[in-house]
Design a protein around this motif. Structure first.
Motif, short mmCIF file in Angstrom:
data_model
loop_
_atom_site.label_atom_id
_atom_site.label_comp_id
_atom_site.label_asym_id
_atom_site.label_seq_id
_atom_site.Cartn_x
_atom_site.Cartn_y
_atom_site.Cartn_z
N THR A 15 -5.39 5.91 1.05
CA THR A 15 -4.45 4.81 0.81
C THR A 15 -4.77 4.14 -0.51
O THR A 15 -5.92 3.87 -0.82
N ILE A 16 -3.71 3.88 -1.28
CA ILE A 16 -3.83 3.14 -2.53
C ILE A 16 -3.22 1.76 -2.33
O ILE A 16 -2.04 1.63 -1.99
N GLY A 17 -4.04 0.73 -2.51
CA GLY A 17 -3.57 -0.65 -2.45
C GLY A 17 -4.00 -1.38 -3.71
O GLY A 17 -4.29 -0.76 -4.74
N TYR A 18 -4.06 -2.70 -3.63
CA TYR A 18 -4.48 -3.49 -4.79
C TYR A 18 -5.88 -3.06 -5.22
O TYR A 18 -6.80 -2.99 -4.40
N VAL A 66 3.99 -1.54 5.36
CA VAL A 66 3.90 -2.87 4.75
C VAL A 66 5.32 -3.40 4.54
O VAL A 66 6.27 -2.62 4.45
N ARG A 124 0.84 -1.20 0.00
CA ARG A 124 0.00 0.00 0.00
C ARG A 124 0.88 1.25 0.00
O ARG A 124 2.00 1.23 0.50
N GLU A 157 -9.29 4.91 -4.74
CA GLU A 157 -9.05 3.78 -3.87
C GLU A 157 -9.80 2.55 -4.36
O GLU A 157 -10.75 2.65 -5.14
N SER A 158 -9.36 1.40 -3.90
CA SER A 158 -9.90 0.13 -4.39
C SER A 158 -11.42 0.05 -4.23
O SER A 158 -12.11 -0.45 -5.12
N ASP A 190 3.31 2.82 2.74
CA ASP A 190 2.61 2.58 4.00
C ASP A 190 3.39 1.56 4.83
O ASP A 190 4.45 1.08 4.43
N ARG A 246 0.39 5.72 0.64
CA ARG A 246 -0.49 6.77 1.16
C ARG A 246 -0.33 8.05 0.34
O ARG A 246 0.77 8.38 -0.09
N LEU A 253 6.51 -3.98 -1.50
CA LEU A 253 5.72 -3.22 -2.45
C LEU A 253 6.03 -3.73 -3.86
O LEU A 253 7.20 -3.87 -4.24
#
Length: 307
Positions: A100-103, A126, A88, A153-154, A124, A90, A129
């Motif tokens: 937050t940008i994730g999958y 994690v 993720r 965002e997802s 973030d 931010r 990445l």
């Protein structure tokens, strides 16, 4: 090892139901964590409007260190599209809020007339990445237009089956990203043994995929993690199956061919020399303004796109 490349622009498509792969590549990797799968000066000429693709994969701590030392850099004439396949990041932007940008999410930036960027997202908490950064060549109507940034965002990204619709329209789902018409970009995960078929829209004769994890079989070949595969031109469907014991995680792009030549600067791609010169002038002017603006870092540590 890459298969011999056939010129996809001159290739006569197979009229059968099969969609053949005409080229595979692992691109170029230096000593760092980034594999350059496509550049405007090589496969970008064949796959435009898709002109650049990086696959990045590293421990998050190392990426934080690398990003801390990365200077801001400019772009014009293109849009950049960043998606994550693991981890993720931010964002914190006065015009776009924070999150937050994730999958399944995306950072979209249409550079247009010119921007400076490089610190608008932070890693973030994690361990690792992984993801892709894509460049799109823009049409004349917007290549020197007003820059636009978006963070989706997802939870706000439409999904059809196993595919997040990052850009464009797939079946009945339309991406919220304000991209030019005539192209699709999907983020897909298939479970081991799962099959999936993609039917490109009419006119989307350009098609390719890049695999971050796992393995895929197609009608004509196998694609392994770290490879980019280019399909023959045409509108024939693309049939895929995840093979092996792990999920297959990949991005897939299809588009109407970009009918303009690529005029290249150091960080810019335009349709003609006049537009490129205008973009480079704007970039130089923005650099003077950026220097005068001083420290623009937000309280969270991000540096918003300067435009």
């Amino acid at each position: 090892m890459s298969a011999p490349m056939r010129d996809a622009r001159a290739f006569e498509p197979d009229r059968s139901a099969l969609r053949h792969i005409v080229h595979k590549t692992r691109g170029h990797r230096g000593s760092g964590p980034i594999a350059r799968l496509m550049s405007p000066s090589d496969l970008g000429e064949v796959l435009k409007p898709f002109v650049f693709l990086d696959l990045f994969d590293m421990e998050a701590a190392g990426l934080r260190t690398m990003m801390a030392g990365m200077p801001l850099h400019p772009h014009s004439g293109i849009a950049t599209v960043t998606v994550l396949t693991e981890g993720r990041m931010r964002y914190d932007d006065p015009e776009n809020g924070s999150g937050t940008i994730g999958y399944g999410g995306v950072e979209w930036m249409r550079a247009g007339a010119g921007v400076w960027h490089g610190g608008e997202m932070l890693v973030d908490d994690v361990p690792r990445l992984q993801g892709f950064q894509l460049w799109l060549a823009l049409p004349p109507a917007v290549e020197n237009g007003t820059p636009v940034s978006r963070y989706v965002e997802s939870k706000d990204m439409p999904r059809v089956g196993p595919a997040h619709v990052v850009i464009g329209r797939h079946e009945n789902a339309q991406s919220p990203v304000p991209a030019p018409d005539g192209l699709n970009y999907l983020l897909v995960t298939l479970r081991p043994g799962e099959r999936w078929t993609y039917q490109p829209p009419a006119g989307h004769t350009v098609a390719w995929l890049a695999l971050a994890k796992g393995a895929l079989s197609t009608d004509s070949d196998r694609v392994d993690a770290g490879e980019m595969a280019i399909f023959e031109p045409g509108n024939t469907r693309i049939r895929l199956e995840a093979t092996g014991s792990a999920d297959a995680v990949f991005v897939l792009g299809s588009a109407v061919p970009h009918p303009f030549p690529l005029h290249l600067g150091h960080y810019s791609v335009h349709t003609n020399a006049t537009a490129l010169a205008a973009g480079e002038r704007r970039i130089a002017e923005l650099k003077r303004q950026l220097d005068a603006a001083g420290d623009r870092r937000t309280a969270s540590g991000t540096i918003p796109v300067f435009r």
